[in-house]
Design an enzyme around this catalytic site. Structure first.
Site, PDB file in Angstrom:
ATOM      1  N   ASN A 132     -14.876   6.747  27.983  1.00  0.00           N
ATOM      2  CA  ASN A 132     -13.965   7.798  28.472  1.00  0.00           C
ATOM      3  C   ASN A 132     -14.110   9.122  27.719  1.00  0.00           C
ATOM      4  O   ASN A 132     -14.003  10.184  28.305  1.00  0.00           O
ATOM      5  CB  ASN A 132     -12.516   7.310  28.480  1.00  0.00           C
ATOM      6  N   SER A 208     -10.637  -1.578  25.614  1.00  0.00           N
ATOM      7  CA  SER A 208      -9.473  -2.210  26.222  1.00  0.00           C
ATOM      8  C   SER A 208      -8.870  -3.278  25.308  1.00  0.00           C
ATOM      9  O   SER A 208      -9.519  -3.766  24.381  1.00  0.00           O
ATOM     10  CB  SER A 208      -9.895  -2.854  27.537  1.00  0.00           C
ATOM     11  N   GLU A 229      -9.273   0.085  18.208  1.00  0.00           N
ATOM     12  CA  GLU A 229      -8.566   1.247  18.784  1.00  0.00           C
ATOM     13  C   GLU A 229      -8.498   1.011  20.286  1.00  0.00           C
ATOM     14  O   GLU A 229      -9.470   1.229  20.994  1.00  0.00           O
ATOM     15  CB  GLU A 229      -9.318   2.525  18.426  1.00  0.00           C
ATOM     16  N   CYS A 263      -7.168   7.748  26.218  1.00  0.00           N
ATOM     17  CA  CYS A 263      -6.372   6.683  25.594  1.00  0.00           C
ATOM     18  C   CYS A 263      -4.978   7.209  25.275  1.00  0.00           C
ATOM     19  O   CYS A 263      -4.000   6.486  25.375  1.00  0.00           O
ATOM     20  CB  CYS A 263      -7.063   6.166  24.341  1.00  0.00           C
TER      21      CYS A 263
HETATM   22  P1  NAP Z   1     -13.845  -1.812  27.455  1.00  0.00           P
HETATM   23  O1  NAP Z   1     -14.174  -2.310  28.819  1.00  0.00           O
HETATM   24  O2  NAP Z   1     -13.033  -2.709  26.588  1.00  0.00           O
HETATM   25  O3  NAP Z   1     -15.228  -1.485  26.765  1.00  0.00           O
HETATM   26  C1  NAP Z   1     -15.333  -0.847  25.521  1.00  0.00           C
HETATM   27  C2  NAP Z   1     -16.643  -1.223  24.879  1.00  0.00           C
HETATM   28  O4  NAP Z   1     -16.602  -2.591  24.502  1.00  0.00           O
HETATM   29  C3  NAP Z   1     -17.853  -1.101  25.795  1.00  0.00           C
HETATM   30  O5  NAP Z   1     -18.960  -0.763  24.999  1.00  0.00           O
HETATM   31  C4  NAP Z   1     -17.989  -2.494  26.356  1.00  0.00           C
HETATM   32  O6  NAP Z   1     -19.285  -2.797  26.774  1.00  0.00           O
HETATM   33  C5  NAP Z   1     -17.616  -3.339  25.152  1.00  0.00           C
HETATM   34  N1  NAP Z   1     -17.003  -4.614  25.460  1.00  0.00           N
HETATM   35  C6  NAP Z   1     -15.950  -4.845  26.278  1.00  0.00           C
HETATM   36  N2  NAP Z   1     -15.622  -6.149  26.265  1.00  0.00           N
HETATM   37  C7  NAP Z   1     -16.477  -6.757  25.414  1.00  0.00           C
HETATM   38  C8  NAP Z   1     -16.629  -8.109  24.984  1.00  0.00           C
HETATM   39  N3  NAP Z   1     -15.864  -9.089  25.443  1.00  0.00           N
HETATM   40  N4  NAP Z   1     -17.597  -8.372  24.100  1.00  0.00           N
HETATM   41  C9  NAP Z   1     -18.390  -7.392  23.644  1.00  0.00           C
HETATM   42  N5  NAP Z   1     -18.286  -6.095  23.998  1.00  0.00           N
HETATM   43  C10 NAP Z   1     -17.340  -5.781  24.890  1.00  0.00           C
HETATM   44  O7  NAP Z   1     -13.096  -0.419  27.511  1.00  0.00           O
HETATM   45  P2  NAP Z   1     -13.528   0.849  28.329  1.00  0.00           P
HETATM   46  O8  NAP Z   1     -13.159   0.609  29.763  1.00  0.00           O
HETATM   47  O9  NAP Z   1     -14.929   1.227  28.016  1.00  0.00           O
HETATM   48  O10 NAP Z   1     -12.588   1.967  27.704  1.00  0.00           O
HETATM   49  C11 NAP Z   1     -11.318   2.234  28.171  1.00  0.00           C
HETATM   50  C12 NAP Z   1     -10.278   1.654  27.235  1.00  0.00           C
HETATM   51  O11 NAP Z   1     -10.491   2.162  25.926  1.00  0.00           O
HETATM   52  C13 NAP Z   1      -8.879   2.054  27.593  1.00  0.00           C
HETATM   53  O12 NAP Z   1      -8.039   0.946  27.463  1.00  0.00           O
HETATM   54  C14 NAP Z   1      -8.542   3.109  26.552  1.00  0.00           C
HETATM   55  O13 NAP Z   1      -7.171   3.255  26.299  1.00  0.00           O
HETATM   56  C15 NAP Z   1      -9.266   2.599  25.368  1.00  0.00           C
HETATM   57  N6  NAP Z   1      -9.491   3.668  24.406  1.00  0.00           N
HETATM   58  C16 NAP Z   1      -8.764   3.674  23.252  1.00  0.00           C
HETATM   59  C17 NAP Z   1      -8.924   4.699  22.329  1.00  0.00           C
HETATM   60  C18 NAP Z   1      -8.105   4.752  21.077  1.00  0.00           C
HETATM   61  O14 NAP Z   1      -8.373   5.617  20.253  1.00  0.00           O
HETATM   62  N7  NAP Z   1      -7.115   3.897  20.875  1.00  0.00           N
HETATM   63  C19 NAP Z   1      -9.859   5.701  22.577  1.00  0.00           C
HETATM   64  C20 NAP Z   1     -10.596   5.666  23.755  1.00  0.00           C
HETATM   65  C21 NAP Z   1     -10.407   4.625  24.662  1.00  0.00           C
HETATM   66  P3  NAP Z   1     -19.717  -2.634  28.328  1.00  0.00           P
HETATM   67  O15 NAP Z   1     -19.463  -1.238  28.692  1.00  0.00           O
HETATM   68  O16 NAP Z   1     -21.150  -2.984  28.316  1.00  0.00           O
HETATM   69  O17 NAP Z   1     -18.860  -3.592  29.121  1.00  0.00           O
END
Ligand code: NAP
Length: 459
Positions: A132, A208, A229, A263
């Site tokens: 994002n 996530s 995070e 986020c």
């Molecule tokens: P995501 O689907 O959880 O993916 C994040 C990263 O983790 C990606 O590189 C993804 O790889 C990898 N990943 C996901 N599940 C995994 C697993 N089971 N094993 C290993 N790697 C895994 O999240 P997103 O959709 O990219 O990002 C959106 C989320 O991030 C939202 O919930 C947002 O609030 C959160 N966010 C939080 C912050 C903060 O500072 N708190 C900042 C930015 C975003 P792939 O892409 O290859 O699936």
């Protein structure tokens, strides 16, 4: 290994495709990082700082292709110019405080004793990044980790896999050794297996809640420190003494910027009854002024969501809320670019309550629910009625009131009269399902180093 495809939200085409590493190849990456880290940590701090800054400078030179690639990968309009402002400010600040923050803290230096607290790099830092804010979220850990003397392995989101390649290209061109910073393409199974095998000294995962839980499970029993995070459902509260026009502008921008995919985006707004009607009217006017369309069109202020499956989640939340009595105030017909897929019209919902997913679960899209409140107590109760805790935005001009309300809110950051912003001097952190740990500020260096105590005595 099966290739991973990056489907562009702009037109649904396959924009890039990469084959993930096998486990053996990934182990070799970790081995090279470990071998290279010692020499990197042995270099003077000033060298590491100037190399990291030079890497970011190289990235700045790639601005045009970077901005274009961001649009293709996750749909952000090119008019916003990438993430360079934040990337540069955070790099600058973390560089500036590095020497002081990483210096040993002398407790006693006498004829009898030398006692001090030092900070040591953790070895190989593993960054798992989201799409994002693909550069900013990576920079938050990459910059302090390298400056502190760690090697870094980066696994970027599949949706923004070219970002890792760009960062590696820029940093290597600046002279950071290839094994000190490696970008990899990994599937989830290999990512988790590497963590479970204790490959890393620290893992920073931004993404996530479900992903964070999977990482925590993978790390169980390895004692690997984790920075998690995760998601948010950040509230805004417009008090009776608020500047309403400023609140409308900032809170609606916080809700809609980046198609709501922040986020710390504003996802729910509580407005004092005195200002409720005026605020709602202003919010609808604000959202109606957005221009949904192709991110390469200079007039577009609202691009497609990064993936049509993310838009489907938001559409479902809106439909469910409306079926339960919520009132949508924006007519999607005003946004002819809404294609039922990734291109999604903004929405402002009233008559919402906390039984609805749109007020409780992360939407991560261009929708916001607005509720009327009668006083601070009701607002505080509603703001805390959430599984998440990332930021809360309070609208008043009284510092003490904001701090007093802030003290009662379970969250990582309290904003007064601003929202959706990261200050590099303040720690970026969260509580509850938003995870744990902290990046940026001097505490960001603590996340990528460990304390080491020296207790030296003369006899
Ligand atoms: P995501 O689907 O959880 O993916 C994040 C990263 O983790 C990606 O590189 C993804 O790889 C990898 N990943 C996901 N599940 C995994 C697993 N089971 N094993 C290993 N790697 C895994 O999240 P997103 O959709 O990219 O990002 C959106 C989320 O991030 C939202 O919930 C947002 O609030 C959160 N966010 C939080 C912050 C903060 O500072 N708190 C900042 C930015 C975003 P792939 O892409 O290859 O699936």
């Amino acid at each position: 290994m099966k290739p991973i495809q990056l489907i562009s939200p702009v037109d649904g085409s396959v924009y890039a495709e990469r084959t993930p590493l096998t486990r053996a190849e990934a182990d070799a990456v970790v081995g090279r990082a470990r071998a290279a880290q010692k020499a990197w940590a042995g270099r003077p701090l000033a060298d590491r700082i100037s190399l990291v800054k030079a890497g970011v400078a190289r990235l700045n030179e790639m601005k045009d292709p970077v901005v274009e690639e961001i649009a293709w990968q996750m749909g952000r309009p090119t008019r916003f110019g990438g993430e360079f402002g934040g990337v540069n400010a955070r790099t600058e600040y973390m560089s500036e405080i590095a020497a002081k923050t990483l210096a040993p803290l002398m407790i006693e230096e006498t004829n009898s004793f030398r006692r001090y607290l030092a900070r040591e790099p953790l070895g190989v830092v593993f960054i798992v990044a989201p799409w994002n804010y693909p550069y900013l979220t990576t920079i938050n850990t990459l910059v302090p980790a390298l400056i502190a003397g760690n090697a870094v392995v980066l696994k970027h989101a599949s949706q923004t896999m070219l970002v890792g390649e760009r960062l590696a290209e820029a940093f290597h061109a600046a002279g950071i050794p290839e094994d000190v910073f490696q970008n990899v393409v990994l599937d989830h199974a290999t990512t988790e297996a590497l963590i479970a095998a204790r490959s890393f000294g620290f893992v920073n995962f931004t993404g996530s809640v479900g992903g964070g839980q999977a990482i925590e499970r993978a790390a169980a029993g390895t004692f690997t420190p984790l920075g998690l995070e995760l998601g948010g459902k950040d509230p805004g509260y417009v008090r009776a003494d608020a500047n309403v026009d400023a609140a409308i502008d900032t809170l609606m921008d916080g809700a809609m910027y980046n198609a709501g995919q922040c986020c710390c985006g504003i996802e729910r707004i509580y407005v004092h009854e005195r200002h409720y009607d005026r605020f709602v009217e202003g919010a609808v006017a604000w959202a109606s002024g957005l221009k949904l369309g192709n991110p390469f069109d200079a007039a577009t202020t609202l691009g497609p969501m990064a993936n049509k499956r993310f838009a489907a989640t938001v559409r479902n939340q809106i439909a469910e809320a409306v079926a339960a009595g919520a009132k949508p105030l924006i007519d999607p017909k005003l946004f002819p670019a809404d294609d039922g897929g990734a291109y999604l019209a903004p929405q402002v919902l009233v008559n919402v309550d906390h039984s609805m997913k749109v007020m409780m679960e992360e939407s991560f899209g261009p929708v916001v629910g607005i509720m009327k409140v009668k006083d601070d107590e009701e607002a505080i109760r509603l703001m805390n009625d959430s599984p998440y805790g990332l930021t809360a935005s309070i609208w008043t001009n009284d510092y003490d009131v904001a701090a007093g309300i802030g003290a009662r809110i379970e969250t990582g950051t309290i904003f007064m009269n601003r929202a959706d912003y990261l200050d590099p001097a303040l720690c970026w952190t969260g509580c509850k399902d938003t995870g744990r740990g902290g990046s940026l500020s001097y505490l960001g260096f603590h996340s990528v180093t460990r304390p080491k105590s020296y207790h030296l005595k003369q006899v």
